[in-house]
Design an enzyme around this catalytic site. Structure first.
Site, PDB file in Angstrom:
ATOM      1  N   CYS A 122     -21.689   4.684  -6.045  1.00 51.16           N
ATOM      2  CA  CYS A 122     -23.007   4.099  -5.815  1.00 51.16           C
ATOM      3  C   CYS A 122     -23.254   2.967  -6.815  1.00 51.16           C
ATOM      4  O   CYS A 122     -23.100   3.153  -8.028  1.00 51.16           O
ATOM      5  CB  CYS A 122     -24.085   5.177  -5.970  1.00 51.16           C
ATOM      6  N   GLY A 176     -32.397   4.826  -8.009  1.00 45.05           N
ATOM      7  CA  GLY A 176     -32.938   5.895  -8.833  1.00 45.05           C
ATOM      8  C   GLY A 176     -32.909   7.259  -8.186  1.00 45.05           C
ATOM      9  O   GLY A 176     -32.600   7.406  -7.009  1.00 45.05           O
ATOM     10  N   GLU A 177     -33.218   8.267  -8.992  1.00 44.66           N
ATOM     11  CA  GLU A 177     -33.253   9.655  -8.539  1.00 44.66           C
ATOM     12  C   GLU A 177     -34.722  10.094  -8.557  1.00 44.66           C
ATOM     13  O   GLU A 177     -35.297  10.325  -9.634  1.00 44.66           O
ATOM     14  CB  GLU A 177     -32.380  10.513  -9.462  1.00 44.66           C
ATOM     15  N   ASN A 214     -20.279   2.334   2.059  1.00 44.12           N
ATOM     16  CA  ASN A 214     -20.484   0.900   1.912  1.00 44.12           C
ATOM     17  C   ASN A 214     -19.789   0.424   0.643  1.00 44.12           C
ATOM     18  O   ASN A 214     -19.764   1.145  -0.351  1.00 44.12           O
ATOM     19  CB  ASN A 214     -21.983   0.586   1.857  1.00 44.12           C
ATOM     20  N   SER A 238     -35.045  11.804  -1.124  1.00 43.37           N
ATOM     21  CA  SER A 238     -33.600  12.049  -1.162  1.00 43.37           C
ATOM     22  C   SER A 238     -33.184  12.344  -2.596  1.00 43.37           C
ATOM     23  O   SER A 238     -33.627  11.680  -3.528  1.00 43.37           O
ATOM     24  CB  SER A 238     -32.873  10.796  -0.645  1.00 43.37           C
ATOM     25  N   SER A 263     -28.073  14.490  -0.970  1.00 44.51           N
ATOM     26  CA  SER A 263     -26.830  13.705  -0.964  1.00 44.51           C
ATOM     27  C   SER A 263     -25.698  14.625  -1.379  1.00 44.51           C
ATOM     28  O   SER A 263     -25.474  14.838  -2.566  1.00 44.51           O
ATOM     29  CB  SER A 263     -26.966  12.526  -1.927  1.00 44.51           C
ATOM     30  N   LEU A 264     -25.009  15.168  -0.396  1.00 46.78           N
ATOM     31  CA  LEU A 264     -24.026  16.225  -0.693  1.00 46.78           C
ATOM     32  C   LEU A 264     -22.637  15.636  -0.981  1.00 46.78           C
ATOM     33  O   LEU A 264     -22.077  15.848  -2.031  1.00 46.78           O
ATOM     34  CB  LEU A 264     -23.979  17.213   0.473  1.00 46.78           C
ATOM     35  N   HIS A 265     -22.063  14.980  -0.015  1.00 48.38           N
ATOM     36  CA  HIS A 265     -20.784  14.247  -0.140  1.00 48.38           C
ATOM     37  C   HIS A 265     -19.551  15.119  -0.353  1.00 48.38           C
ATOM     38  O   HIS A 265     -18.425  14.641  -0.161  1.00 48.38           O
ATOM     39  CB  HIS A 265     -20.822  13.177  -1.241  1.00 48.38           C
ATOM     40  N   CYS A 324     -37.510   1.522   2.419  1.00 50.29           N
ATOM     41  CA  CYS A 324     -36.718   2.303   1.477  1.00 50.29           C
ATOM     42  C   CYS A 324     -37.095   1.836   0.077  1.00 50.29           C
ATOM     43  O   CYS A 324     -36.896   0.671  -0.268  1.00 50.29           O
ATOM     44  CB  CYS A 324     -35.229   2.058   1.753  1.00 50.29           C
TER      45      CYS A 324
HETATM   46  N1  SAH Z   1     -30.603   9.453  -6.009  1.00 51.14           N
HETATM   47  C1  SAH Z   1     -31.053   9.823  -4.684  1.00 51.14           C
HETATM   48  C2  SAH Z   1     -31.726   8.683  -3.975  1.00 51.14           C
HETATM   49  C3  SAH Z   1     -30.799   7.526  -3.606  1.00 51.14           C
HETATM   50  S1  SAH Z   1     -30.506   7.646  -1.910  1.00 51.14           S
HETATM   51  C4  SAH Z   1     -29.886  10.355  -3.886  1.00 51.14           C
HETATM   52  O1  SAH Z   1     -28.754  10.196  -4.324  1.00 51.14           O
HETATM   53  O2  SAH Z   1     -30.094  10.951  -2.843  1.00 51.14           O
HETATM   54  C5  SAH Z   1     -29.128   6.634  -1.667  1.00 51.14           C
HETATM   55  C6  SAH Z   1     -28.186   7.279  -0.687  1.00 51.14           C
HETATM   56  O3  SAH Z   1     -27.045   6.417  -0.474  1.00 51.14           O
HETATM   57  C7  SAH Z   1     -27.650   8.576  -1.207  1.00 51.14           C
HETATM   58  O4  SAH Z   1     -27.458   9.472  -0.143  1.00 51.14           O
HETATM   59  C8  SAH Z   1     -26.325   8.153  -1.756  1.00 51.14           C
HETATM   60  O5  SAH Z   1     -25.449   9.210  -1.911  1.00 51.14           O
HETATM   61  C9  SAH Z   1     -25.875   7.157  -0.722  1.00 51.14           C
HETATM   62  N2  SAH Z   1     -24.847   6.256  -1.206  1.00 51.14           N
HETATM   63  C10 SAH Z   1     -24.603   5.906  -2.484  1.00 51.14           C
HETATM   64  N3  SAH Z   1     -23.582   5.032  -2.545  1.00 51.14           N
HETATM   65  C11 SAH Z   1     -23.184   4.830  -1.284  1.00 51.14           C
HETATM   66  C12 SAH Z   1     -22.191   3.998  -0.697  1.00 51.14           C
HETATM   67  N4  SAH Z   1     -21.407   3.225  -1.450  1.00 51.14           N
HETATM   68  N5  SAH Z   1     -22.064   4.016   0.642  1.00 51.14           N
HETATM   69  C13 SAH Z   1     -22.885   4.782   1.407  1.00 51.14           C
HETATM   70  N6  SAH Z   1     -23.842   5.575   0.905  1.00 51.14           N
HETATM   71  C14 SAH Z   1     -23.983   5.595  -0.419  1.00 51.14           C
END
Ligand code: SAH
Length: 341
Positions: free
Chosen positions: A119, A160-161, A289, A190, A213-215, A105
């Protein structure tokens, strides 16, 4: 000349390498390129080169990443590195060995500007883009550490993104595919949902996997959890995802961190199913997490299983992401490149 005038090894192109070796026999450039990529060697380790050339290349092709710390968990199957970049910034990389695959990763930026509240990287803010070489070298480090196993999968899910650093990330994808030999089907980018980036990805020749990353699957909640949703709301995001799937034939994944009482209710799963089903997407549920800046808890293990079943009953394929490295802050959303580790 300062140290920053010398490009790091994996930021040098084939042509630039050939120019560096212009006074050497013609086969040298290919030999060194192969050494750096296919064999994941530092110049000093290329014993087929004359000693003096090794020493010169070691100085002309310095490493971009200095190991500031390395921690392991899961009996050695999870490794997290904290790297010092040459300008003193720090990023992290995580290597995860499973029975059927070895995944690394990688980070694409130092920090992140997306500001997702839950995050750890979002909580620290944006510092700078990583170079292509800094991204590629993370994979090379993992290849070396994973031996005798091979790194089979690379996920652009670290700090990062990736789509906000599109050109350098895509150049890294091409290098990892073409020169390190990881199959495109085992590369996953991602994103929080940067629509222009998704549309560009759809036009690339290499069909990599896309994870979003929808959420949240309603705009009110998603505006709050993923601020970039205000710019690219769910309707336009869904259209871009559909176009990606149509153009590449790859299956879309949706990542959903389950947050207790926030996005884990049956109504949230119903909304998610309505979003995912028409796209034929696979849902990855991630129990939230812990991070320092976000007091809310992850869903209970019981609720995680129920959420998965609710999705399956609505006709959506869902898995619970196995959580690796929580105790060393190496799990999803925990990467923050601290001053200490
Ligand atoms: N910026 C991109 C790449 C990072 S991927 C993105 O957001 O997709 C990191 C992944 O972990 C993303 O799916 C993010 O939403 C998820 N994530 C971030 N914080 C988290 C947390 N506290 N617990 C679980 N997943 C988390």
């Amino acid at each position: 000349m300062t140290v920053r005038d010398v490009r790091a090894a994996y930021d040098v192109s084939r042509e630039e390498l050939a120019a560096l070796l212009a006074d050497e026999p013609a086969y040298r450039a290919r030999q060194v390129w192969d050494g750096l990529h296919r064999r994941a060697l530092r110049p000093a380790e290329m014993t087929e080169l004359p000693l003096e050339l090794r020493a010169r290349l070691e100085a002309q092709l310095p490493a971009a990443l200095g190991e500031a710390a390395r921690r392991t968990a899961d009996g050695g199957d999870t490794v997290k590195w904290l790297w010092d970049l040459r300008d003193g910034r720090r990023v992290e990389t995580v290597l995860m060995a499973y029975s059927d695959r070895v995944t690394v990763c990688v980070s694409t930026q130092a920090g992140c500007a997306m500001a997702c509240a839950f995050c750890a990287t979002g909580q620290m803010g944006f510092d700078r883009h990583l170079t292509t070489g800094e991204i590629v070298e993370q994979v090379v480090a993992a290849v070396r550490a994973a031996r005798p196993r091979r790194v089979s999968n690379v996920v652009f899910m670290g700090m990062g993104e990736p789509l906000a650093n599109y050109d350098r990330t895509w150049a890294a994808v091409e290098r990892i595919h073409g020169d390190l030999g990881v199959s495109a089907r085992r590369l996953t980018i991602s994103t929080v949902g940067l629509v222009p980036g998704i549309r560009r990805l759809a036009d690339e020749a290499l069909p990599v996997n896309l994870a979003v990353s929808l959420h949240a699957a309603n705009d009110v909640l998603r505006d709050r959890l993923v601020p970039m949703n205000r710019r690219y709301p769910l309707g336009v995001l869904a259209e871009a995802c559909a176009a990606y799937v149509a153009a590449t034939g790859r299956r879309l994944s949706i990542e959903w961190a389950l947050i207790d009482g926030t996005n884990d209710r049956p109504s949230d799963m119903a909304e998610l199913a309505r979003f995912a089903r028409p796209l034929g997407a696979h849902v990855n549920l991630i129990p939230l997490n812990p991070t320092p800046g976000y007091p809310v808890r992850g869903s209970s293990p019981q609720r995680v299983l129920e959420a998965r079943e609710e999705l399956e009953r609505s006709g959506v394929n869902a898995t619970v992401r196995s959580t690796r490295g929580v105790e060393i802050d190496a799990a999803c959303g925990q990467l923050a490149a601290p001053g200490r580790l």
